[in-house]
Each structure stands twice: as structure tokens, then as C-alpha cells.
Design an enzyme around this catalytic site. Structure first.
Site, PDB file in Angstrom:
ATOM      1  N   LYS A   1      -5.512 -31.894-101.540  1.00  0.00           N
ATOM      2  CA  LYS A   1      -6.272 -31.947-100.286  1.00  0.00           C
ATOM      3  C   LYS A   1      -7.360 -32.999-100.338  1.00  0.00           C
ATOM      4  CE  LYS A   1      -5.463 -27.527 -98.099  1.00  0.00           C
ATOM      5  NZ  LYS A   1      -6.024 -26.331 -97.493  1.00  0.00           N
TER       6      LYS A   1
ATOM      7  N   LYS B   1       5.289 -29.364 -99.277  1.00  0.00           N
ATOM      8  CA  LYS B   1       5.417 -28.090 -98.566  1.00  0.00           C
ATOM      9  C   LYS B   1       5.090 -28.274 -97.081  1.00  0.00           C
ATOM     10  CE  LYS B   1       0.788 -26.218 -98.789  1.00  0.00           C
ATOM     11  NZ  LYS B   1       0.029 -25.031 -98.560  1.00  0.00           N
TER      12      LYS B   1
ATOM     13  N   LYS C   1       0.058 -27.225 -92.306  1.00  0.00           N
ATOM     14  CA  LYS C   1      -0.668 -27.385 -91.033  1.00  0.00           C
ATOM     15  C   LYS C   1      -1.323 -28.738 -90.916  1.00  0.00           C
ATOM     16  CE  LYS C   1      -2.431 -22.782 -91.579  1.00  0.00           C
ATOM     17  NZ  LYS C   1      -3.450 -22.044 -92.290  1.00  0.00           N
TER      18      LYS C   1
HETATM   19  N1  AQP Z   1       5.039 -24.160 -96.823  1.00  0.00           N
HETATM   20  C1  AQP Z   1       4.797 -22.882 -97.090  1.00  0.00           C
HETATM   21  N2  AQP Z   1       5.793 -22.070 -97.503  1.00  0.00           N
HETATM   22  C2  AQP Z   1       5.558 -20.761 -97.773  1.00  0.00           C
HETATM   23  N3  AQP Z   1       4.327 -20.190 -97.649  1.00  0.00           N
HETATM   24  C3  AQP Z   1       3.313 -20.970 -97.249  1.00  0.00           C
HETATM   25  N4  AQP Z   1       2.002 -20.722 -97.023  1.00  0.00           N
HETATM   26  C4  AQP Z   1       1.400 -21.864 -96.622  1.00  0.00           C
HETATM   27  N5  AQP Z   1       2.277 -22.868 -96.575  1.00  0.00           N
HETATM   28  C5  AQP Z   1       3.486 -22.353 -96.954  1.00  0.00           C
HETATM   29  C6  AQP Z   1       1.378 -19.410 -97.190  1.00  0.00           C
HETATM   30  O1  AQP Z   1       0.770 -19.056 -95.963  1.00  0.00           O
HETATM   31  C7  AQP Z   1      -0.377 -18.232 -96.203  1.00  0.00           C
HETATM   32  C8  AQP Z   1      -1.533 -18.680 -95.372  1.00  0.00           C
HETATM   33  O2  AQP Z   1      -1.862 -20.011 -95.718  1.00  0.00           O
HETATM   34  P1  AQP Z   1      -3.343 -20.530 -95.523  1.00  0.00           P
HETATM   35  O3  AQP Z   1      -3.757 -20.297 -94.139  1.00  0.00           O
HETATM   36  O4  AQP Z   1      -4.204 -19.958 -96.556  1.00  0.00           O
HETATM   37  O5  AQP Z   1      -3.287 -22.057 -95.724  1.00  0.00           O
HETATM   38  P2  AQP Z   1      -2.562 -22.986 -96.710  1.00  0.00           P
HETATM   39  O6  AQP Z   1      -1.908 -22.326 -97.859  1.00  0.00           O
HETATM   40  O7  AQP Z   1      -3.527 -24.031 -97.046  1.00  0.00           O
HETATM   41  O8  AQP Z   1      -1.423 -23.445 -95.699  1.00  0.00           O
HETATM   42  P3  AQP Z   1      -1.128 -24.846 -95.095  1.00  0.00           P
HETATM   43  O9  AQP Z   1      -0.352 -24.645 -93.848  1.00  0.00           O
HETATM   44  O10 AQP Z   1      -0.480 -25.701 -96.071  1.00  0.00           O
HETATM   45  O11 AQP Z   1      -2.513 -25.453 -94.702  1.00  0.00           O
HETATM   46  P4  AQP Z   1      -3.126 -26.799 -95.161  1.00  0.00           P
HETATM   47  O12 AQP Z   1      -2.296 -27.850 -94.513  1.00  0.00           O
HETATM   48  O13 AQP Z   1      -4.507 -26.729 -94.603  1.00  0.00           O
HETATM   49  O14 AQP Z   1      -3.047 -26.826 -96.645  1.00  0.00           O
HETATM   50  C9  AQP Z   1      -0.651 -18.329 -97.708  1.00  0.00           C
HETATM   51  O15 AQP Z   1      -0.229 -17.115 -98.313  1.00  0.00           O
HETATM   52  C10 AQP Z   1       0.216 -19.469 -98.181  1.00  0.00           C
HETATM   53  O16 AQP Z   1       0.678 -19.272 -99.497  1.00  0.00           O
END
Ligand code: AQP
Length: 340
Positions: A114, A196, A199
Site C-alpha cells: 500500500k 488480489k 478496492k
Molecule cells: N481479493 C480478495 N479475496 C478474498 N478476500 C478478500 N478480502 C479483501 N480482498 C480480498 C477480505 O475482505 C475483508 C475486508 O477487507 P478490508 O475492508 O479490510 O480491506 P482490504 O483487505 O484492504 O481489502 P481491499 O479491497 O483490498 O482494500 P484495499 O484496496 O484498500 O487494500 C477482509 O477479511 C479481507 O481479507
């Protein structure tokens, strides 16, 4: 004694199919497991580790909570609350910050990814957020944390912190386990199967948002990246893009991976992607309908969050008091038998 389940989701804009398949879907299923108490949390303090516009954050909080309700979180069974409404999270977060090592945080791969991707300067909050996440979990005596695979490393750190505090100050925290689903734990980007689904991806062709229209879903799958060859087979090494799409198909259509592959024997990528899109449209339709309902009643969503925070605080306060007393913080121990 019931098992405590806790997990959180950041209100950072859209919620995508990866979030649903990796985490939210499991949150819902766990509500009906016997002898379990679930608690779910919209982690707005995690969202501000990167810059947020206040109006957008406000909207995202409400929308993320509405999505949690639409996918099937039942507030009668599982309190759903906003992290910043339970100040014990921040307070324990600070205490854990003072027990986590700089070297440990430096090894977190999510921080490395990030901070590299960010255009803006990296905040200290982005660096130390795993300590706040540990606080979210440890505050409630959590046994199981349903998360996607990307959170495994943060969970390991949480476990280390729990053991460290227990060793230093006596048995204080339950050491939690991650609960990672067998299928869908790591959904990859539709435009880049090496990363992965995320968002914060630069292109919206990376993800299917839970509230994408059927037209959008069809278009995104149509242009999704595939691999060389034309067979629809699961092989993560040779066919990472098709394997990712097959994983999505098997969950959305409710069939095994073997059955999913059989259905597309002798068919090409074009036909596969069309059927995949229809399966996902149908899979998300009932969620989207319920979501429209919750979105039209924002005050009801706020009421759910308010009630959830009240119930969460009742659990969080005694644990925080216990931790502070053990650390020697505040005016503890309370005098027995009146003032001295
Ligand atoms: N690609 C993914 N596949 C499976 N699980 C996923 N999670 C996130 N991306 C994937 C799971 O979703 C839950 C909530 O995630 P979060 O809101 O804590 O944010 P994150 O993990 O940072 O998700 P993002 O979408 O990838 O956000 P950014 O882009 O900001 O990094 C968690 O349980 C996560 O494991």
C-alpha cells in the site's frame, strides 16, 4: 462457553466480490453455527490510514453497513457497529502500539504494497494499523476471525501480541485463530490475475462491486483478462486468470470445481465468460434487492449501528479496564473498603 467470532470491513468506497467471497459470506454463515456469538464491525478508523474526503467517508460508512445487512448480517443475532463509536478500540490500539516492534510492522506485506502504491505521503497510521486491528480482535476475547487470505499475516501478528501481553502481565487475551475459507480466500483482479481484487485498484475493471448493475457485470467479465490456450481448466500456475474466473463461477453457481470444469469442456473462453457473468448476476440479484431496501432507509441503518455500538461497548469496557489495571495505568487498584 460460546466461541466469539469477530471481523471487520473497511468503509473505503466500494465493496467487491473478493470481500464477499473471502469474508462477508462466511460472516453470514457463522451466525447460525451453534454456540457462537458473532460481532461485526465497520472499521472506519482503518479507512483514515489513507486520505479520505469526509463526505465520501460518511457515505461509505452507511453504504458498507447497508451491504453487511443486505448480505445477511442479522443485527438481532450479531451486533453490527462502527469502530469509532467504541473508543476502547483506539485506547487498546495505543497500548498495543507500545508493545509491537517496529521490525514486526516493517515486515507486513500489506504495508509494503500500500505504501508503494500510494501517491500521497505514507502516514504513521498506515504503518501501525495492524496494532489497531489486533485491538479490534483482542478486546472481545475473540476465538475466530473470518477473513480473506490477505489478512493472515496481520492475524499472526495479533496472535504474537496476545501471547506477548499474556507473558508480560499474566493471562489477559484469548489467542485468536484466523478462519480462512477453502474457496474464494483470495480472489484476484479481473484485469490482473497476479494481484488480489482490490478496492483501491486504479481501474474499475479490476473488480465486481456488489452493487454493479447486470450490464456492468457482463461488460467487466467480457473484457476480463484470460490466459493463452482455449481450454477452461483450473491450473493456478499455467492459467491463473481462468482459474480465478472458475473459482468465482463455482461459488456463484454453487457447484464444485470439478463440475464447473465439466460444464465448460469443449467450450471456449467466450462462452465461459458469458455464463460466468449470468451466474454472478443471478448470485448478486437478491443481495442487490435487499441493498436497495436498506439504502432507502438510512435512519434504520444508523439505528442498527447505534445499537451495535452500545452492545459492543458493554463487552469492550471491562476488558480494557482489566488491561489498564494489569499495566499499572490509571488509579488502580481501586481501594477496597473505601478511600485510603
Ligand atoms: N481479493 C480478495 N479475496 C478474498 N478476500 C478478500 N478480502 C479483501 N480482498 C480480498 C477480505 O475482505 C475483508 C475486508 O477487507 P478490508 O475492508 O479490510 O480491506 P482490504 O483487505 O484492504 O481489502 P481491499 O479491497 O483490498 O482494500 P484495499 O484496496 O484498500 O487494500 C477482509 O477479511 C479481507 O481479507
Amino acid at each position: 462457553l460460546n466461541k466469539r467470532i469477530l471481523s471487520g470491513i473497511a468503509p473505503s468506497g466500494i465493496i467487491h466480490l473478493g470481500n464477499y467471497l473471502g469474508a462477508l459470506r462466511n460472516w453470514v454463515a457463522l451466525q447460525d453455527r451453534p454456540q457462537t456469538d458473532c460481532l461485526y464491525c465497520v472499521v472506519d478508523l482503518h479507512a483514515i490510514t489513507v486520505a479520505q474526503k469526509p463526505e465520501n467517508l460518511r457515505k461509505s460508512i452507511l453504504n458498507t453497513a447497508a451491504i453487511c445487512l443486505a448480505v445477511g448480517i442479522d443485527p438481532a443475532k450479531s451486533p453490527l457497529f462502527l469502530q469509532s463509536e467504541v473508543p476502547e478500540h483506539s485506547e487498546l490500539g495505543w497500548i498495543l502500539n507500545c508493545h509491537v516492534y517496529f521490525g514486526e510492522l516493517s515486515r507486513m506485506t500489506q504495508f509494503k504494497d500500500k505504501s508503494q502504491k500510494q501517491e500521497a505521503a505514507t502516514t504513521a497510521g498506515l504503518f501501525t494499523y495492524p496494532a489497531l486491528m489486533a485491538a479490534d480482535i483482542l478486546l472481545y476475547g475473540t476465538h475466530l476471525v473470518p477473513v480473506g487470505e490477505d489478512q493472515q499475516q496481520h492475524l499472526e501478528l495479533t496472535r504474537d501480541l496476545a501471547r506477548r501481553i499474556n507473558n508480560l502481565y499474566g493471562e489477559t487475551f484469548q489467542v485468536p485463530d484466523a478462519l480462512i475459507p477453502e474457496h474464494g480466500a483470495r480472489i484476484m483482479g479481473l484485469d490482473d490475475p497476479k494481484q488480489k481484487m482490490s478496492k483501491s485498484a486504479p481501474s474499475e475493471l479490476n473488480y465486481i462491486a456488489l452493487d454493479d448493475s447486470p450490464e456492468k457485470i457482463r461488460k467487466k467479465f467480457k473484457v476480463a483478462v484470460t490466459d493463452s490456450g482455449r481450454e477452461v481448466v483450473f491450473d493456478e500456475e499455467k492459467k491463473p486468470a481462468v482459474s480465478n474466473l472458475l473459482t468465482i463461477y463455482s461459488v456463484a453457481a454453487g457447484v464444485s470445481m470439478g463440475e464447473a470444469q465439466r460444464r465448460f469442456e469443449g467450450k471456449g473462453y467466450g462462452d465461459f465468460k458469458k455464463e460466468l457473468a449470468e451466474a454472478v448476476v443471478a448470485y448478486l440479484a437478491p443481495i442487490q434487492e435487499r441493498l436497495r431496501g436498506w439504502q432507502s432507509r438510512p435512519d434504520d441503518v444508523r439505528d442498527v449501528l447505534r445499537d451495535g455500538a452500545k452492545r459492543a461497548r458493554e463487552l469492550a469496557k471491562p476488558k480494557l479496564d482489566e488491561v489498564k489495571a494489569k499495566l499499572g495505568l490509571g488509579l488502580w487498584p481501586a481501594p477496597v473498603g473505601g478511600r485510603k
